[in-house]
Write a protein that holds these residues in place. Structure first.
Motif, PDB file in Angstrom:
ATOM      1  N   ASN A  35       0.837  -1.214   0.000  1.00  0.00           N
ATOM      2  CA  ASN A  35       0.000   0.000   0.000  1.00  0.00           C
ATOM      3  C   ASN A  35       0.863   1.253   0.000  1.00  0.00           C
ATOM      4  N   ALA A  36       1.961   1.222   0.741  1.00  0.00           N
ATOM      5  CA  ALA A  36       2.869   2.372   0.772  1.00  0.00           C
ATOM      6  C   ALA A  36       3.472   2.595  -0.619  1.00  0.00           C
ATOM      7  N   GLN A  37       3.815   1.513  -1.312  1.00  0.00           N
ATOM      8  CA  GLN A  37       4.353   1.632  -2.668  1.00  0.00           C
ATOM      9  C   GLN A  37       3.306   2.228  -3.612  1.00  0.00           C
ATOM     10  N   LEU A  38       2.064   1.797  -3.438  1.00  0.00           N
ATOM     11  CA  LEU A  38       0.991   2.332  -4.271  1.00  0.00           C
ATOM     12  C   LEU A  38       0.804   3.825  -3.995  1.00  0.00           C
ATOM     13  N   GLN A  39       0.810   4.189  -2.733  1.00  0.00           N
ATOM     14  CA  GLN A  39       0.664   5.608  -2.388  1.00  0.00           C
ATOM     15  C   GLN A  39       1.826   6.430  -2.941  1.00  0.00           C
ATOM     16  N   HIS A  42       1.112   7.043  -6.576  1.00  0.00           N
ATOM     17  CA  HIS A  42       0.087   8.092  -6.726  1.00  0.00           C
ATOM     18  C   HIS A  42       0.692   9.472  -6.446  1.00  0.00           C
ATOM     19  N   SER A  43       1.494   9.542  -5.421  1.00  0.00           N
ATOM     20  CA  SER A  43       2.125  10.808  -5.064  1.00  0.00           C
ATOM     21  C   SER A  43       3.076  11.272  -6.167  1.00  0.00           C
ATOM     22  N   TYR A  44       3.838  10.335  -6.704  1.00  0.00           N
ATOM     23  CA  TYR A  44       4.773  10.651  -7.787  1.00  0.00           C
ATOM     24  C   TYR A  44       4.023  11.174  -9.004  1.00  0.00           C
ATOM     25  N   LEU A  46       1.052  12.571  -9.032  1.00  0.00           N
ATOM     26  CA  LEU A  46       0.493  13.882  -8.697  1.00  0.00           C
ATOM     27  C   LEU A  46       1.557  14.972  -8.794  1.00  0.00           C
ATOM     28  N   ASP A  47       2.745  14.690  -8.270  1.00  0.00           N
ATOM     29  CA  ASP A  47       3.835  15.673  -8.345  1.00  0.00           C
ATOM     30  C   ASP A  47       4.194  15.979  -9.793  1.00  0.00           C
ATOM     31  N   TYR A  48       4.242  14.960 -10.616  1.00  0.00           N
ATOM     32  CA  TYR A  48       4.577  15.139 -12.021  1.00  0.00           C
ATOM     33  C   TYR A  48       3.506  15.962 -12.733  1.00  0.00           C
ATOM     34  N   MET A  49       2.238  15.685 -12.376  1.00  0.00           N
ATOM     35  CA  MET A  49       1.140  16.464 -12.970  1.00  0.00           C
ATOM     36  C   MET A  49       1.223  17.926 -12.534  1.00  0.00           C
ATOM     37  N   LYS A  50       1.607  18.161 -11.283  1.00  0.00           N
ATOM     38  CA  LYS A  50       1.758  19.539 -10.790  1.00  0.00           C
ATOM     39  C   LYS A  50       2.862  20.271 -11.557  1.00  0.00           C
ATOM     40  N   GLN A  51       3.905  19.537 -11.925  1.00  0.00           N
ATOM     41  CA  GLN A  51       4.977  20.153 -12.706  1.00  0.00           C
ATOM     42  C   GLN A  51       4.441  20.629 -14.051  1.00  0.00           C
ATOM     43  N   LEU A  52       3.610  19.810 -14.675  1.00  0.00           N
ATOM     44  CA  LEU A  52       3.045  20.199 -15.963  1.00  0.00           C
ATOM     45  C   LEU A  52       2.100  21.385 -15.785  1.00  0.00           C
ATOM     46  N   THR A  53       1.316  21.333 -14.710  1.00  0.00           N
ATOM     47  CA  THR A  53       0.391  22.436 -14.458  1.00  0.00           C
ATOM     48  C   THR A  53       1.172  23.732 -14.212  1.00  0.00           C
ATOM     49  N   GLY A  54       2.313  23.611 -13.573  1.00  0.00           N
ATOM     50  CA  GLY A  54       3.160  24.788 -13.328  1.00  0.00           C
ATOM     51  C   GLY A  54       3.714  25.380 -14.609  1.00  0.00           C
ATOM     52  N   LYS A  55       3.774  24.579 -15.638  1.00  0.00           N
ATOM     53  CA  LYS A  55       4.303  25.050 -16.927  1.00  0.00           C
ATOM     54  C   LYS A  55       3.208  25.593 -17.841  1.00  0.00           C
ATOM     55  N   GLN A  56       1.982  25.651 -17.325  1.00  0.00           N
ATOM     56  CA  GLN A  56       0.895  26.189 -18.154  1.00  0.00           C
ATOM     57  C   GLN A  56       1.197  27.651 -18.456  1.00  0.00           C
ATOM     58  N   GLY A  57       0.855  28.023 -19.629  1.00  0.00           N
ATOM     59  CA  GLY A  57       1.118  29.390 -20.063  1.00  0.00           C
ATOM     60  C   GLY A  57       2.474  29.490 -20.740  1.00  0.00           C
ATOM     61  N   GLN A  58       3.332  28.530 -20.488  1.00  0.00           N
ATOM     62  CA  GLN A  58       4.627  28.495 -21.168  1.00  0.00           C
ATOM     63  C   GLN A  58       4.490  27.619 -22.395  1.00  0.00           C
ATOM     64  N   GLN A  59       5.353  27.847 -23.326  1.00  0.00           N
ATOM     65  CA  GLN A  59       5.320  27.008 -24.523  1.00  0.00           C
ATOM     66  C   GLN A  59       6.063  25.711 -24.223  1.00  0.00           C
ATOM     67  N   ASP A  76       0.701   5.328 -14.872  1.00  0.00           N
ATOM     68  CA  ASP A  76      -0.654   4.780 -14.721  1.00  0.00           C
ATOM     69  C   ASP A  76      -0.642   3.253 -14.827  1.00  0.00           C
ATOM     70  N   THR A  77       0.155   2.727 -15.744  1.00  0.00           N
ATOM     71  CA  THR A  77       0.288   1.272 -15.879  1.00  0.00           C
ATOM     72  C   THR A  77       0.882   0.682 -14.600  1.00  0.00           C
ATOM     73  N   ALA A  78       1.904   1.337 -14.090  1.00  0.00           N
ATOM     74  CA  ALA A  78       2.535   0.869 -12.847  1.00  0.00           C
ATOM     75  C   ALA A  78       1.534   0.910 -11.691  1.00  0.00           C
ATOM     76  N   ILE A  79       0.684   1.929 -11.668  1.00  0.00           N
ATOM     77  CA  ILE A  79      -0.338   2.042 -10.617  1.00  0.00           C
ATOM     78  C   ILE A  79      -1.344   0.884 -10.741  1.00  0.00           C
ATOM     79  N   LYS A  80      -1.758   0.582 -11.967  1.00  0.00           N
ATOM     80  CA  LYS A  80      -2.686  -0.539 -12.168  1.00  0.00           C
ATOM     81  C   LYS A  80      -2.053  -1.848 -11.696  1.00  0.00           C
ATOM     82  N   GLN A  81      -0.794  -2.046 -12.069  1.00  0.00           N
ATOM     83  CA  GLN A  81      -0.090  -3.261 -11.648  1.00  0.00           C
ATOM     84  C   GLN A  81       0.038  -3.319 -10.122  1.00  0.00           C
ATOM     85  N   GLN A  82       0.348  -2.179  -9.538  1.00  0.00           N
ATOM     86  CA  GLN A  82       0.501  -2.141  -8.081  1.00  0.00           C
ATOM     87  C   GLN A  82      -0.839  -2.364  -7.386  1.00  0.00           C
ATOM     88  N   ASN A  83      -1.926  -1.880  -8.000  1.00  0.00           N
ATOM     89  CA  ASN A  83      -3.259  -2.157  -7.452  1.00  0.00           C
ATOM     90  C   ASN A  83      -3.510  -3.663  -7.405  1.00  0.00           C
TER      91      ASN A  83
END
Length: 147
Positions: A35-39, A42-44, A46-59, A76-83
């Motif tokens: 469960n800790a690995q799965l979390q 998910h956290s990884y 989310l962090d990666y998505m936040k990086q992309l969101t931080g780049k919004q407005g930039q080319q 996402d594949t790794a998350i499915k496998q970990q689930n």
């Protein structure tokens, strides 16, 4: 007096229950680890998505965006496998919990048999003592009557 065979059965039942408890604890720890690995995944993500969101407005180059998309798909594949791994660990934990409960019930049943056997032996002894007391009292009564 010979050693009661039920005591040997009880000892074996206790040992089996202890082994089952150890296996259950190991399964619980494994479940927590998975469960800790799965979390963490998910956290990884989310962090990666936040990086992309931080780049919004930039080319962002199309190639970089595609790489990002592929990477997210891999996560996402790794998350499915970990689930699936977490589900398997949960099933193993439940199986070991049921097994431990069975061993616990067997131990309790043997303990109950020993308690009943001890109670029956005590009742028998009390009955014999009462019989001896009654006989002694009857003998004294007849002796007094004869005198």
């Amino acid at each position: 007096m010979a050693k009661d065979p039920l005591l040997t059965v009880l000892k074996l039942a206790q040992e089996a229950e202890e082994q089952a408890a150890l296996k259950l604890k190991a399964a619980q720890l494994e479940c927590q680890k998975r469960n800790a690995q799965l979390q963490a995944l998910h956290s990884y993500r989310l962090d990666y998505m936040k990086q992309l969101t931080g780049k919004q407005g930039q080319q962002i180059r199309a190639e970089a965006y595609q790489q990002f998309h592929r990477f997210i798909q891999q996560v996402d594949t790794a998350i499915k496998q970990q689930n699936a791994v977490v589900q398997e660990a949960e099933q193993q934990k439940l199986h070991r919990q049921r097994y431990w409960m069975e061993k616990q019930q067997k131990r309790k049943a043997v303990e109950l048999l020993l308690e009943k056997k001890a109670a029956a032996a005590e009742a028998k002894q009390l009955k014999q003592e009462q019989k001896m007391t009654d006989e002694f009292a009857a003998q004294q009564f007849f002796r007094r009557k004869l005198n």
